[in-house]
Design a protein around this motif. Structure first.
Motif, PDB file in Angstrom:
ATOM      1  N   GLY A   1      -8.081  14.756 -13.002  1.00  0.00           N
ATOM      2  CA  GLY A   1      -7.707  14.814 -14.318  1.00  0.00           C
ATOM      3  C   GLY A   1      -8.998  14.422 -15.430  1.00  0.00           C
ATOM      4  N   VAL A   2      -8.578  14.587 -16.571  1.00  0.00           N
ATOM      5  CA  VAL A   2      -9.337  14.332 -17.686  1.00  0.00           C
ATOM      6  C   VAL A   2      -9.299  12.578 -18.230  1.00  0.00           C
ATOM      7  N   GLU A   3     -10.166  11.866 -17.785  1.00  0.00           N
ATOM      8  CA  GLU A   3      -9.831  10.486 -18.042  1.00  0.00           C
ATOM      9  C   GLU A   3     -10.031  10.285 -19.504  1.00  0.00           C
ATOM     10  N   ALA A   4      -9.469   9.140 -20.041  1.00  0.00           N
ATOM     11  CA  ALA A   4      -9.584   8.725 -21.566  1.00  0.00           C
ATOM     12  C   ALA A   4      -9.902   7.187 -21.517  1.00  0.00           C
ATOM     13  N   GLY A   5     -10.707   6.891 -20.592  1.00  0.00           N
ATOM     14  CA  GLY A   5     -10.879   5.284 -20.383  1.00  0.00           C
ATOM     15  C   GLY A   5     -11.682   4.524 -21.499  1.00  0.00           C
ATOM     16  N   GLN A   6     -12.407   5.407 -22.441  1.00  0.00           N
ATOM     17  CA  GLN A   6     -13.068   4.804 -23.275  1.00  0.00           C
ATOM     18  C   GLN A   6     -12.500   4.497 -24.478  1.00  0.00           C
ATOM     19  N   GLU A   7     -13.109   3.520 -25.185  1.00  0.00           N
ATOM     20  CA  GLU A   7     -12.532   3.274 -26.546  1.00  0.00           C
ATOM     21  C   GLU A   7     -12.365   4.481 -27.554  1.00  0.00           C
ATOM     22  N   THR A   8     -13.541   4.878 -27.598  1.00  0.00           N
ATOM     23  CA  THR A   8     -13.574   6.329 -28.329  1.00  0.00           C
ATOM     24  C   THR A   8     -14.300   7.304 -27.417  1.00  0.00           C
TER      25      THR A   8
ATOM     26  N   SER B   1     -18.978   9.312 -12.422  1.00  0.00           N
ATOM     27  CA  SER B   1     -17.468   9.606 -12.055  1.00  0.00           C
ATOM     28  C   SER B   1     -16.912  10.628 -12.892  1.00  0.00           C
ATOM     29  N   GLU B   2     -17.546  11.197 -13.872  1.00  0.00           N
ATOM     30  CA  GLU B   2     -17.121  12.263 -14.459  1.00  0.00           C
ATOM     31  C   GLU B   2     -17.353  13.636 -13.754  1.00  0.00           C
ATOM     32  N   GLN B   3     -18.388  13.585 -13.107  1.00  0.00           N
ATOM     33  CA  GLN B   3     -18.714  14.705 -12.306  1.00  0.00           C
ATOM     34  C   GLN B   3     -18.812  14.619 -10.822  1.00  0.00           C
ATOM     35  N   TYR B   4     -18.500  15.687 -10.067  1.00  0.00           N
ATOM     36  CA  TYR B   4     -18.778  15.526  -8.719  1.00  0.00           C
ATOM     37  C   TYR B   4     -20.064  16.129  -8.409  1.00  0.00           C
ATOM     38  N   PHE B   5     -20.690  15.819  -7.472  1.00  0.00           N
ATOM     39  CA  PHE B   5     -21.925  16.086  -7.186  1.00  0.00           C
ATOM     40  C   PHE B   5     -21.836  16.763  -5.994  1.00  0.00           C
ATOM     41  N   PRO B   6     -21.968  18.089  -5.726  1.00  0.00           N
ATOM     42  CA  PRO B   6     -22.011  19.079  -4.435  1.00  0.00           C
ATOM     43  C   PRO B   6     -23.053  18.629  -3.740  1.00  0.00           C
ATOM     44  N   SER B   7     -22.708  19.099  -2.421  1.00  0.00           N
ATOM     45  CA  SER B   7     -23.743  18.927  -1.526  1.00  0.00           C
ATOM     46  C   SER B   7     -24.499  20.150  -1.257  1.00  0.00           C
ATOM     47  N   SER B   8     -25.466  20.185  -0.515  1.00  0.00           N
ATOM     48  CA  SER B   8     -26.558  21.460  -0.664  1.00  0.00           C
ATOM     49  C   SER B   8     -25.896  22.717  -0.224  1.00  0.00           C
ATOM     50  N   VAL B   9     -24.626  22.667   0.098  1.00  0.00           N
ATOM     51  CA  VAL B   9     -23.818  23.825   0.547  1.00  0.00           C
ATOM     52  C   VAL B   9     -23.641  24.741  -0.849  1.00  0.00           C
ATOM     53  N   ILE B  10     -23.608  23.865  -1.941  1.00  0.00           N
ATOM     54  CA  ILE B  10     -23.340  24.420  -3.040  1.00  0.00           C
ATOM     55  C   ILE B  10     -24.689  24.840  -3.672  1.00  0.00           C
ATOM     56  N   GLN B  11     -25.000  26.020  -4.334  1.00  0.00           N
ATOM     57  CA  GLN B  11     -26.457  26.354  -4.923  1.00  0.00           C
ATOM     58  C   GLN B  11     -26.112  26.130  -6.629  1.00  0.00           C
ATOM     59  N   ARG B  12     -26.922  25.336  -7.174  1.00  0.00           N
ATOM     60  CA  ARG B  12     -26.790  25.257  -8.763  1.00  0.00           C
ATOM     61  C   ARG B  12     -28.515  25.340  -8.956  1.00  0.00           C
ATOM     62  N   GLY B  13     -28.572  25.484 -10.297  1.00  0.00           N
ATOM     63  CA  GLY B  13     -29.922  25.289 -10.960  1.00  0.00           C
ATOM     64  C   GLY B  13     -31.008  26.230 -10.461  1.00  0.00           C
ATOM     65  N   SER B  14     -31.945  26.243 -10.773  1.00  0.00           N
ATOM     66  CA  SER B  14     -33.021  27.430 -10.613  1.00  0.00           C
ATOM     67  C   SER B  14     -33.790  27.289  -9.480  1.00  0.00           C
ATOM     68  N   GLU B  15     -33.541  26.266  -8.688  1.00  0.00           N
ATOM     69  CA  GLU B  15     -34.491  25.965  -7.498  1.00  0.00           C
ATOM     70  C   GLU B  15     -34.343  26.983  -6.389  1.00  0.00           C
ATOM     71  N   ALA B  16     -32.857  27.342  -6.300  1.00  0.00           N
ATOM     72  CA  ALA B  16     -32.522  28.319  -5.348  1.00  0.00           C
ATOM     73  C   ALA B  16     -33.444  29.539  -5.421  1.00  0.00           C
TER      74      ALA B  16
END
Lengths: 226, 497
Positions: B391-398, B425-440
C-alpha cells in the motif's frame, strides 16, 4: 608495502561511498594534520570512492540517490581541499575543459548534472550552462572558455534535434574538430549520434566519464561510444 | 466557508492494505448456507470406513457410502480449526504465516514436464530438473516456500511423491508445500520430515511442510484422500485441501455455484479432519477453475478461474480460516505474452484477495508443464503484487511539505537525504528480467526479449546458489530413509543427489 595513510584513504573512500559530506569534509581537514598532500587525498582517498560508486551504479547495486549523495560528499571534500591546493600553487591538473547543458527546449537536467558532478570528481573543469540552452550559446561558451568537449543532453525526442543544432553551431564557429561534441539522454542512441555527426555518446554518467577521458586522449575521427 | 489548513489535519500514519472482494456479505452468507444444505442433501461420498465411523459416531446419517453431515456437526468442526499457524524453515524460523491477510507464494507442484528452453518443447522432467527448480526457488525471495514441483520421470512411480520431497529437503531451507500419492508413501514422507525436524514431536511443534489433499469433484472424499486427512491430523502436520470444482463440468456452471461446491467440499473435509484430530491445522484451499466449453480444458489463466480463487478465499476468510489458491499459472504453451499477462494479472488479484498461500508460479499449459524461465519472470510479477498490497505508506511527519521546505522549487529531490533514506522501501527494484531505461536499446545489439533475459537470469541465480547448511547427522538420516524407500522399489542409486 602498506601505505602509512592507508587507513585514512580507506575512510575517505568510505565517506564517499556512504554519501556522508560531513565525514568527507572532516577527513579532508584531517589530511592536513596528517601531512597528506591534498592531491594525494583526492586521488588516493576520495576519487576511488567515487569510482566505486560509479561501478556499483553500472551494476545496479547502488542507485541515483546514492550517487548524488556520493557526489555531495565529494564536493564537501573538494571545498576543503581546493583552497589549499590553490594556496600551494599545486592545483589539481585539469583533465580537460567540458561544457555541459541541456538542449534548447529541454529543462530536464538530472542526467546532465550527474555527468558534470562525476566529471568534476575526475579532475575535469566543468562549465554547466544549465537547461534550455540555445545552440549558439554552446558555441560561444566553447570559444570563450577554450573548451575541449561540449556535452549536450536531451530527455525528449522532440528536443533531441537541439543536439544536432549544437553540432552545427560548433562547426559554423570553426571549432571542429578541436572541440568534440558528445550527446546523451534517455532517447539518444549511438545511431542518432552518428546521424548528427557527434563525436561520442554514452548511456550513463559513468560511461560518460570514460567517454570524455577517451576523447581527451584520442585524435581519432571515428565516433566513440562508452 | 471555513477552510481547513494543513496544520489542522491530524497526521495519519496508518497504511491501507489494498484488498479486493468479489462477494458482499449477503452473498457470502448464502454461499455458506447452501454449502451446509449440500452437506445434508445430496450429502458427501466418503470412501474410508474410518472416516465414516467417525462421522456416524458424531450423529451423521450415512447411507451407501454417502454421509449426510448435519450443519451443527460441521459448524462444531469449523470452530476447532486453528485460525492461524506457521510453517518453519529448517533453521526454525516461522517464515510462512497461514491466517489473516498474509500472502505468500510458492511454485506450482506435481508437474510431469519441463519446457526445454532450447527446443521450446516440453520434455519429461528428471530429478536434475527438480533440483535446479528447488535451487532457483531457494534463491528467489519472492517465494516463501518450496513446492515439490516435479514428479521425476527417472524415479519409480511408486515413490515419486516421496522422492521429490526428499530432494527438496536435501537442497532447501524453506518450508515445503507437498502432497502424497499413496498411504504408504505418506508415512515415509512424514518419516522424512520428522528426521529433518529432529523427531515427530519437533515436527508437530514446528511443521516445515503442508500436505495438499484433494477431494474429487463433486463432493467426494476418496479412500486415499480421506485417509490422508486422518493420517495428517494424527501426525499434527498441516493439511491443505485442494478442492477443484470445474465450473460447468464437475461443478455448477455459475461461479457462485462452484464456490458453494468448493465450500461444501472443504467443510466436509474439515469435519472429517477435526473429528479425528480436533485443533489440528488445516487450510481452506483449492484449485478451482472454469471448464472451457470450446477447448474442453481447465484454463488456469482464465479471469473466471482467478475470480473463483478469490471468491473461494473470501468464503474461507469469512469463516476465519487459513486460505490457499492456485494462480500465477497460464494456459500458454510458451513463455510468451499470454503467459505474462495471465500470470501477472492473477498474481496481483490473488494478493489483493489476501490468499495466504498462492501456488502455481512457473507453470504453463494448464499445469502440464513447468518452466524455470517462467518462474523467474513470475517472481517479478509477484514482487509487483507484494509491493501493491504493502500500500501507500504515510509514515512521515509531513508527506511533501518538509521536502519542499528544504529545496523550494529547485526540483532537487534526488539530493534530499530522505530520498536516499526512503527510496528503497518506496520502490521495488526489479531484476534484470524487467527492462527499463534506455540501456536496453544497446546500440547495434539485437534487442533481447523477456524470455531471453529470463534465460540469462536463471543461469545467474543458479550460479549464486549455495546449498543450505545441514547437520551431517540429519543428512545421513534423510539419505538412509531415501535408500530404504528406494530399495523397496529396486532403485539402485539416488538420482539428483
Amino acid at each position: 608495502m602498506g601505505c602509512v595513510h592507508e587507513e585514512t584513504f580507506r575512510a575517505m573512500r568510505q565517506s564517499i561511498i556512504d554519501g556522508a559530506p560531513e565525514a568527507a569534509a572532516t577527513l579532508a581537514q584531517k589530511s592536513f594534520v596528517l601531512g597528506i598532500a591534498p592531491l594525494e587525498a583526492i586521488d588516493q582517498g576520495f576519487v576511488p570512492g567515487m569510482n566505486d560508486v560509479g561501478e556499483q551504479f553500472t551494476l545496479r547495486t547502488v542507485f541515483l540517490p546514492d550517487m548524488m549523495a556520493a557526489a555531495e560528499a565529494m564536493k564537501a571534500a573538494m571545498n576543503v581541499l581546493e583552497p589549499v591546493l590553490k594556496q600551494q600553487g599545486t592545483e589539481r591538473p585539469c583533465a580537460g575543459k567540458v561544457i555541459l547543458g541541456t538542449a534548447k527546449g529541454d529543462i530536464h537536467e538530472i542526467g546532465k548534472t550527474l555527468v558534470g558532478t562525476l566529471l568534476t570528481a575526475h579532475g575535469f573543469q566543468v562549465h554547466d550552462l544549465g537547461v534550455d540552452v540555445p545552440s549558439d550559446h554552446f558555441a560561444a561558451a566553447a570559444a570563450d572558455l577554450a573548451a575541449d568537449i561540449v556535452g549536450v543532453s536531451a530527455l525528449l525526442t522532440t528536443t533531441m534535434r537541439g543536439q544536432k543544432a549544437v553540432v552545427e553551431a560548433i562547426e559554423h564557429a570553426g571549432l571542429r574538430p578541436r572541440v568534440k561534441v558528445i550527446v546523451g539522454g534517455a532517447p539518444v542512441t549511438r545511431r542518432w549520434a552518428e546521424e548528427i555527426r557527434a563525436d561520442g555518446y554514452a548511456k550513463d554518467a559513468m560511461r560518460a566519464v570514460a567517454l570524455v577521458q577517451g576523447l581527451m586522449g584520442s585524435h581519432s575521427d571515428t565516433i566513440r561510444v562508452s | 466557508m471555513a477552510t481547513q489548513s494543513c496544520a489542522d489535519v491530524k497526521p495519519s500514519t496508518t497504511t491501507v492494505r489494498p484488498d479486493l472482494k468479489l462477494l458482499d456479505l449477503s452473498l457470502t452468507e448464502r454461499i455458506v448456507a447452501e454449502a451446509f444444505e449440500l452437506l445434508i442433501n445430496p450429502g458427501v461420498k466418503v470412501a474410508t470406513p474410518r472416516a465414516i465411523e467417525l462421522l456416524a459416531g458424531a450423529g451423521t446419517r450415512v447411507e451407501n457410502g454417502i454421509a449426510h453431515i448435519p450443519e451443527s456437526l460441521a459448524r462444531c468442526a469449523l470452530e476447532s480449526v486453528p485460525r492461524e499457524f506457521f510453517l518453519y524453515d529448517r533453521a526454525g524460523a516461522a517464515v510462512v504465516h497461514y491466517g489473516g491477510e498474509k500472502v505468500h507464494f510458492d511454485p506450482g507442484s506435481s508437474c510431469l514436464n519441463i519446457l526445454d528452453p532450447d527446443t521450446l518443447q516440453p520434455r519429461p522432467a528428471q530429478s536434475g530438473d527438480l533440483v535446479r527448480l528447488v535451487q532457483l526457488t531457494e534463491m528467489l525471495p519472492q517465494f516463501a516456500a518450496q513446492s515439490t514441483a516435479f514428479v521425476c520421470n527417472d524415479v519409480p512411480q511408486e515413490i515419486g511423491d516421496f522422492y521429490r520431497l526428499f530432494l527438496v529437503l536435501l537442497y532447501a531451507n524453506k518450508p515445503v508445500i507437498t502432497g502424497a500419492f499413496s498411504a504408504p508413501t505418506l508415512q515415509a514422507m512424514l518419516d522424512l520430515l520428522a528426521a529433518d525436524a529432529g523427531g515427530g514431536e519437533a515436527l508437530k511443534r514446528r511443521p516445515r511442510a503442508v500436505f495438499d489433499v484433494c477431494p474429487s469433484p463433486p463432493l467426494n472424499w476418496s479412500e486415499f484422500a480421506a485417509e490422508n486427512l486422518l493420517q495428517l491430523g494424527h501426525a499434527g502436520v498441516p493439511a491443505q485441501m485442494v478442492s477443484m470444482p470445474l465450473a460447468g463440468a464437475t461443478a455448477p456452471v455459475t461461479l457462485a455455484g462452484s464456490v458453494v461446491q468448493h465450500a461444501a467440499e472443504c467443510i466436509s473435509g474439515i469435519t472429517i479432519h477435526q473429528l479425528a484430530s480436533p485443533g489440528a491445522p488445516i487450510v481452506w484451499g483449492g484449485a478451482p477453475a472454469i471448464f472451457d466449453m470450446s477447448a474442453g480444458c481447465a484454463p488456469m489463466g482464465a479471469i473466471e478461474t482467478v475470480m473463483l480463487n478469490m471468491a473461494c478465499t473470501q468464503v474461507g476468510k469469512y469463516l476465519g480460516l487459513p486460505t490457499h489458491g492456485y494462480l500465477v499459472a497460464t494456459d500458454s504453451k510458451l513463455v510468451d505474452a499470454q503467459a505474462g499477462l495471465e500470470s501477472g494479472i492473477s498474481a496481483v488479484l490473488g494478493a489483493l484477495a489476501g490468499i495466504n498461500m498462492i501456488s502455481g508460479a512457473g507453470m504453463l499449459d494448464s499445469l502440464a508443464c513447468h518452466s524455470l524461465e517462467k518462474l523467474v519472470i513470475d517472481a517479478e510479477a509477484i514482487s509487483y503484487a507484494q509491493r501493491l498490497v504493502r500500500g501507500v505508506e504515510a509514515g512521515q511527519e509531513t508527506l511533501a511539505a518538509s521536502a519542499f521546505a528544504q529545496i523550494g522549487l529547485s526540483g532537487e529531490f534526488l539530493r534530499l537525504k530522505e530520498t536516499r533514506a526512503l527510496f528503497r522501501s518506496e520502490q521495488y527494484f526489479p531484476s534484470s528480467v524487467i527492462q527499463r531505461g534506455s540501456e536496453a536499446r544497446a546500440d547495434g545489439q539485437p534487442l533481447c526479449d523477456t524470455f531471453s533475459r529470463a534465460r540469462t537470469r536463471v543461469q545467474e541465480v543458479l550460479t549464486s546458489y549455495k546449498r543450505p547448511a545441514m547437520s551431517l547427522e540429519r543428512e545421513k538420516s534423510l539419505l538412509e530413509i531415501a535408500r530404504r524407500e528406494g530399495a523397496r522399489v529396486g532403485l539402485q542409486h539416488l538420482p539428483g543427489v
